[in-house]
Design an enzyme around this catalytic site. Structure first.
Site, short mmCIF file in Angstrom:
data_model
loop_
_atom_site.label_atom_id
_atom_site.label_comp_id
_atom_site.label_asym_id
_atom_site.label_seq_id
_atom_site.Cartn_x
_atom_site.Cartn_y
_atom_site.Cartn_z
N HIS A 100 4.75 5.63 11.69
CA HIS A 100 4.30 5.50 10.31
C HIS A 100 3.35 6.68 10.05
CE1 HIS A 100 3.21 3.91 6.52
NE2 HIS A 100 2.84 2.68 6.84
N ARG A 117 11.17 3.86 3.62
CA ARG A 117 10.81 2.88 4.65
C ARG A 117 12.07 2.12 5.02
NH1 ARG A 117 5.74 -1.18 4.68
NH2 ARG A 117 4.78 0.82 5.20
N ARG A 130 0.80 -1.23 0.00
CA ARG A 130 0.00 0.00 0.00
C ARG A 130 0.83 1.28 0.00
NH1 ARG A 130 -2.74 -3.84 1.62
NH2 ARG A 130 -0.79 -4.33 2.62
N THR A 131 1.79 1.35 0.93
CA THR A 131 2.48 2.63 1.11
C THR A 131 3.26 2.99 -0.14
OG1 THR A 131 2.63 2.07 3.44
CG2 THR A 131 3.95 3.93 2.69
N LYS A 153 26.02 -3.26 -0.48
CA LYS A 153 27.51 -3.24 -0.53
C LYS A 153 28.07 -2.49 0.67
CE LYS A 153 26.96 -2.50 -5.46
NZ LYS A 153 27.04 -1.39 -6.43
N1 CP Z 1 -0.37 -0.08 5.81
C1 CP Z 1 0.85 -0.35 5.29
O1 CP Z 1 1.85 0.26 5.67
O2 CP Z 1 0.85 -1.30 4.31
P1 CP Z 1 2.14 -1.77 3.48
O3 CP Z 1 3.08 -2.41 4.47
O4 CP Z 1 1.61 -2.70 2.44
O5 CP Z 1 2.76 -0.53 2.91
#
Ligand code: CP
Length: 307
Positions: free
Chosen positions: A129, A101, A51-52, A80
């Site tokens: 998040h 991320r 999603r993100t 590396k």
């Molecule tokens: N909600 C969420 O962060 O989903 P993903 O891990 O798929 O990005």
């Protein structure tokens, strides 16, 4: 130039403005379809995501911009031995904004010290998040029309679930929000969420192990999965993996206007029979993620003078 590393980087007024912008995008997306022409978003994902990452990418394309990046650290020069600081220093030469991320808590903050462009924390370890929280706030706003006077149940893995930590930080800033923290004792929220967030805010909260007892009181039920990848042993994970499974039976005593949310991905904590219940909003929530990320990209680029 501003970064988004945690939800509290934004004032309540700035969150209101971003939600208003997202609502305008929802009602007239065409108006924004060339606003990022010639701009580039880099998605640096050192951890898996559906999603993100994809909603960030869809967001940038719908704004007229372009996207570059990677979806696993192993395909970048991190494999590396390149540091996060050096990676970001390089990527900020190629892109106008970066969504990152990383499994290490604080990695996006470290990256922000060396970046020449805005950094967005797209999830760092078990810490935060913030773009999921903006997604959650947009969903709550569209479903409830307010952020105050709500009883919010958070259920599942509250220890490792970074979306829960960010949402508590965000919602505890509003008036008369009560939290019902539903988890086995071992998976309750970290102590700092109690001492540094809930208690200073004055928000009321209870910690319980039973979902059904509190169900009639809830305006929002935010389910989360047990975060297998963050457990120290498989044995501990197996002990908790089926701790809570929401099904239609458990919803019998729930309010008719309960909003059921989940950041997704789901494993088994919401039975698929719940998906057709009108109170289930988790797929709408995922769609809202694209709109709020469009609003966030526009806002950060404007604050940085790039738009
Ligand atoms: N909600 C969420 O962060 O989903 P993903 O891990 O798929 O990005």
């Amino acid at each position: 130039m501003r970064h988004l590393l945690d939800t509290t980087d934004l004032t309540l007024g700035e969150i209101d403005d971003m939600i208003a912008l997202a609502c305008d995008i929802i009602s007239d997306g065409k108006k924004y379809s060339h606003i990022c022409d010639g701009k580039k978003l880099a998605t640096l994902f050192f951890e898996p995501s559906t999603r993100t990452r994809l909603s960030f990418e869809a967001a940038m394309y719908e704004l007229g911009g372009n996207v570059l990046g990677f979806s696993e650290g192993g395909s970048s020069s991190a494999s590396k031995g390149e540091s996060v600081e050096d990676t970001v220093r390089m990527v900020s030469c190629y892109a106008d904004i970066i969504a990152m991320r990383h499994p290490l808590e604080g990695a996006p903050r470290v990256a922000s010290f060396k970046s020449g462009v805005p950094i967005i924390n797209a999830g760092d370890g078990g810490h935060a998040h913030p773009t999921q929280t903006l997604t959650d706030l947009l969903t709550i706003y569209r479903e409830k029309g307010r952020f105050d006077n709500l009883t919010v149940g958070l259920c599942g893995d509250l220890k490792f679930g970074r979306t829960v930590h960010s949402l508590i930080k965000a919602m505890s800033r509003y008036e008369n929000v009560s939290f019902v923290l539903i988890a086995p004792k071992e998976l309750q929220v970290p102590e700092y969420i109690i001492t540094d967030v809930l208690e200073p805010s004055g928000a009321s909260y209870i910690q319980v192990e039973d979902m059904e007892q509190e169900m009639p009181n809830l305006d929002i039920l935010y389910m989360t999965r047990i975060q297998r990848e963050r457990f120290f042993s498989e044995e501990e994970y197996l002990k908790h993996k089926d701790a809570f499974i929401l099904d239609l039976g458990k919803l019998r005593t729930a309010k008719e206007d309960l909003t059921i949310m989940h950041p997704l991905p789901r494993v088994n904590e919401i039975s698929t029979e719940v998906d057709d219940d009108p109170r289930a909003k988790y797929f709408v929530q995922a769609l809202n993620g694209k709109y709020i990320r469009m609003a966030l990209i526009i806002t950060l680029l404007k604050w940085g003078g790039a738009l």
